[in-house]
Design an enzyme around this catalytic site. Structure first.
Site, PDB file in Angstrom:
ATOM      1  N   LEU A 137      38.224  39.504  52.540  1.00 20.74           N
ATOM      2  CA  LEU A 137      38.348  38.815  51.138  1.00 20.74           C
ATOM      3  C   LEU A 137      36.949  39.097  50.523  1.00 20.74           C
ATOM      4  CD1 LEU A 137      39.809  35.416  51.670  1.00 20.74           C
ATOM      5  CD2 LEU A 137      40.739  37.410  50.812  1.00 20.74           C
ATOM      6  N   ASP A 138      36.877  39.707  49.122  1.00 21.88           N
ATOM      7  CA  ASP A 138      35.711  39.755  48.532  1.00 21.88           C
ATOM      8  C   ASP A 138      34.665  38.447  48.673  1.00 21.88           C
ATOM      9  OD1 ASP A 138      36.602  42.136  47.445  1.00 21.88           O
ATOM     10  OD2 ASP A 138      36.809  41.491  45.681  1.00 21.88           O
ATOM     11  N   GLN A 139      33.248  38.758  48.545  1.00 17.95           N
ATOM     12  CA  GLN A 139      32.232  37.800  48.598  1.00 17.95           C
ATOM     13  C   GLN A 139      32.814  36.594  47.743  1.00 17.95           C
ATOM     14  OE1 GLN A 139      28.525  38.857  47.903  1.00 17.95           O
ATOM     15  NE2 GLN A 139      27.434  36.868  48.122  1.00 17.95           N
ATOM     16  N   THR A 141      35.893  35.673  46.332  1.00 15.46           N
ATOM     17  CA  THR A 141      37.081  35.194  46.493  1.00 15.46           C
ATOM     18  C   THR A 141      37.091  34.322  47.519  1.00 15.46           C
ATOM     19  OG1 THR A 141      37.879  37.408  45.722  1.00 15.46           O
ATOM     20  CG2 THR A 141      39.328  36.079  46.923  1.00 15.46           C
TER      21      THR A 141
END
Length: 313
Positions: A137-139, A141
């Protein structure tokens, strides 16, 4: 030498005379790469408690066991960090990731990641595992994050992802009035040649398919449910921008009409990241062989945003 709990398979009558390799690959779905690794282990593959070559024939009722050596993430520094654990068993650790934290250490960022916290958690619990996130997951998100405890579990769910059998569902707050209550965005994505860290829709890009459904329409924004067929970098953010509805708080993929004004200022006061949350993750559990879903409720910052949008509807 220490091992994880063995995988056990009892040969049914209809598989009498099958080659052991066939049972391992077709019934337990062990990949060739993982099978080669297990074969090198002292007690890696046994039938009725006796180590066997994989070219033997099995009999009905035989107890086939696979053992894998325990591993540690020796290069990850343990840190006592808060973890929101949704579920943990012998096969998986499922977390509700907070926004703002990186999943795995990277160059120049070796501490304060999910990995550091998980390694510490396992050490405190006396669990010996290597940190193996099944997806990223993106930082910025938040949401459900699955971590495999063994190479077999990682391989099993990774294969489901390749076959598009894993259900990933997100909740996102996007700008504007979404005209269609449901829709699909089927547009290829690749790097922006002028900004390599940014992704854009481009005809020669990689296939990307995003489905969406409006959950709640507000005066200036909407809450949408999103599920993916592909997993390209920044896919949701790029596709929603392409649709004309960038995510609230997303400074990289915003549009000029939503980058200024009182509404944008209000959102920026309440939110310091893109309004994207990995709400649900579903797959066939490698241990139980049953369909399993894990849910992470909206975190506090997105609930606050939702309340403000409802009040200003």
């Amino acid at each position: 030498m220490s091992y994880y709990e063995p995988l056990v398979y009892i040969v049914p009558p209809e598989e009498e005379g099958f080659i052991l390799k066939t049972v391992l690959q077709k019934r337990l779905m062990v990949s060739r790469k993982l099978l080669s690794r297990i074969k090198l282990t002292e007690q890696g593959i046994t039938v009725n408690g006796v180590r066997q070559y994989i070219n033997i024939k099995v009999n009905a009722g035989d107890r086939v066991e696979i053992r894998m050596e325990e591993e540690e993430s020796e290069d990850i520094l343990p840190q006592d960090l808060p973890l929101h654990i949704l579920h943990e068993d012998d096969h998986l650790l499922i977390l509700a990731k907070e926004a703002g934290i990186i999943v795995h250490p990277t160059h120049g960022h070796y501490v304060n990641t999910i990995a550091n916290g998980v390694v510490h958690h396992w050490q405190q619990a006396g669990i010996t595992c290597r940190f193996r996130p099944i997806h990223r997951l993106d930082q910025e998100t938040s949401g459900v994050l699955a971590i495999a405890k063994t190479p077999y579990v990682h391989q099993q769910i990774s294969e489901q992802m390749i076959q598009h059998q894993v259900k990933k569902e997100y909740l996102a707050f996007v700008w504007g009035t979404v005209a269609d209550a449901k829709g699909t965005i089927n547009e290829p994505i690749d790097r922006d040649p002028e900004q390599p860290h940014v992704r854009i829709v481009r005809p020669d890009g990689y296939s990307a398919v995003t489905h969406y459904e409006v959950v709640q329409q507000f005066a200036q924004a909407a809450l949408v449910r999103i599920w993916l067929e592909t997993g390209r970098t920044h896919q949701i953010r790029v596709h929603m921008r392409h649709l004309g509805h960038p995510l609230l708080g997303d400074k990289m993929y915003t549009l000029p009409e939503y980058d200024q004004g009182s509404a944008a200022e209000e959102v920026n006061q309440r939110l310091d990241r893109q309004a994207l949350h990995a709400h649900k993750l579903g797959f066939v559990h490698p241990g139980t062989r049953t369909w399993t879903e894990y849910l992470a409720p909206l975190p506090a910052d997105l609930l606050t945003l939702q309340t403000w949008l409802e009040k200003n509807n």
